[in-house]
Design an enzyme around this catalytic site. Sequence first.
Site, PDB file in Angstrom:
ATOM      1  CB  VAL A  87      31.025  50.210  49.370  1.00 27.99           C
ATOM      2  CG1 VAL A  87      30.810  50.700  47.897  1.00 27.99           C
ATOM      3  CG2 VAL A  87      30.124  50.112  50.817  1.00 27.99           C
ATOM      4  CG  HIS A  88      34.642  54.146  48.094  1.00 24.48           C
ATOM      5  ND1 HIS A  88      34.012  54.473  48.173  1.00 24.48           N
ATOM      6  CD2 HIS A  88      35.530  54.499  46.618  1.00 24.48           C
ATOM      7  CE1 HIS A  88      33.591  55.184  48.543  1.00 24.48           C
ATOM      8  NE2 HIS A  88      33.754  55.490  46.960  1.00 24.48           N
ATOM      9  CD  GLU A  89      40.495  48.225  50.568  1.00 23.13           C
ATOM     10  OE1 GLU A  89      41.515  47.145  50.037  1.00 23.13           O
ATOM     11  OE2 GLU A  89      40.850  48.995  50.689  1.00 23.13           O
TER      12      GLU A  89
END
Length: 672
Positions: free
Chosen positions: A608-610
């Site tokens: 999700v951060h990526e």
Amino acid sequence: MSSAEELRPVPHSRDQIAGGFNAHDVHSKHETQHPAALAEALKAVRRAPDTPSDSNSDSGYEARDKPLQSVLLRRRAEIDSYDNSASDTPEILPLDNPELDQKSSPEQLHQSLSTPEFHSSSSGKKTYVVASDDAELREILRRGLEREREKLSPNRREKLRDMVFTRQFSAFDRQNQDAANSPFHGFYVLFWIGLAIYIIKMGAENWRKTGNPLGTNEIMKSMFRRDVVVLLFSDGVMCGLTGVSWVIQRLVFLHYIDWNRSGWVLQNIWQTFFIASVVGLTLVRDWPWTHTVFFVLHGLVMLMKQHSYAFYNGHLSSLYKKRQSLLLKLKQLESISPVTSPSLTSPRVSALSTSHLAHPPSADEYQERRRSLSKSRPADQNDIENISRVIEAENPLDMEQLQIFERLIKWEADALTDELRGKATDPTHYYPNNLTLMNHYEYIVLPTVVYELQYPRSETINWLYVAEKTCALFGIIFVMIMISQAFIYPVVMRTVYMKEAGWTVAQRFREFPWLLSDLIFPFMMEYLLAWYLIWETVLNILAELTCFADRSFYDAWWNSVSWDQYARDWNRPVHNFLLRHVYHSSISSMRVNKHTATLITFFLSACVHELVMWCIFKKLRGYLLILQMCQLPLVRMSRTKWLRNQKTVGNMIFWIGIFTGPSLLCSLYLIL
């Protein structure tokens, strides 16, 4: 039958279920009635291995049949960690008092225990002695051992984890007395005074050079150049579309779809379409990074809210459906006339498990019984299912069977009723009364991403407090823009120039150390301010406006000595979501162990951060994913004998990572 009256405990007409006590009653009951000895039943205390997860479990004990020696049992508080491993085991100390042996009478033992030396220790903890030959105690120990074995089993099934919401303030809130009385409060004040002086100095220099306190002001111009109204309108539409999850739950309740079959599939399809539309809109409109970050992050919050709302209510819909079936069987049972002679219909009363009838029906007792039956019996030998088949077939039953069958069904129905209430105290929040459009959208604006039937609420709104936090909100945004404009924007433009001038990768990479050194301090400041902006100002404003009383949005993450502690404390709302809907759900639905569940949780969070980084830079590199997954070996390293008790070293390693991580990531995305 959707009114609140349906969730009242079923009245017992033939026989009242006998009251009992649970594991929490051991202290009070056995201290007064059985002040004898507890023996080697507590000798083999089992403890599960630690993992980076939240702990919410009991220790198990192995019971024996031989006579037991006198021991002293001392309660110890459980420690909340990131996993579901066993809590700290009680400390068991042998009694040195020769008067308290097995030959002493209960009265003598109780009189001895009445002295202060036996009721408290140096730490103020109460101690007590329990009897070794108590049948109920043996049953408690047996169930504790079964729970412990169940935790180690890869085939365990769990209910959705209960989250406890209480009235509390965030750590830096002025209403938090612990923070106000902290000996380090002056450093907090000094930080903001120093930051204010530095911003004033920076604004004065910009005014002298450009005639504008913000300097050339490119960042502010990009934020408001276009699509501001479109952004706000799109965000409102996005929040409104979360009502699709409410529509799905209404269809489940009305029996148009079954949650355990097509319901959860339909929900996941909708969630995939939802987040794809959010990301796709940022690409279609070609928004600047400021618009993109806001819209994508808010879209992820709405996605988590919908998932929690749907899967918790979907779980309750299955229980509600089962309870309705039990009530129907109870009505059918009441219409059956008993036969005079002993019935040969199976199951016979002697073959049924009735020990749980001694305990008041509750959600915890029900879940514990389900786990025990699923482990010790095949599915087709479940008592309630067998009884239901007999009632449906209208086989002859004698009076004893009718009474026991009725008691078993009523106990099961009352336990399900207790679970459908959850933590709610208001009948309007019991399932299915909570399935209203107002309840759904009220949850959407609350500063939490974990759905519960009811939350602790404050009585009034302090508008002065809202104004204070709002001023802090815009003030911090202004400071972040000035820091970005003065220190980050020139570095970014330098990398853009290098690419436009045709520099090779090797040439650009030679500039990497200098870019990194230029970005370390401004990115560290932006990192801290962004955290304070969201978790201290925005969430507290929402909490005050919605009268949401639980404001523990973060813990003391700055004292972290390992990355798993940081993951727990940095962002409590998302941590609770991952704990319930990823970590525990992967254990129960995918039948994985705790270590695999931890790996899944970290990997999903990293992906999700990526995704957010891809939306910002429009390139997929995986730098953030790799660095975030590297936290797992660092967690293991922090638990080695060399670093386990080195809190200062652990905190230094943590801060070095926080200090260099954001600037390192940005430099990699800009250079490569």
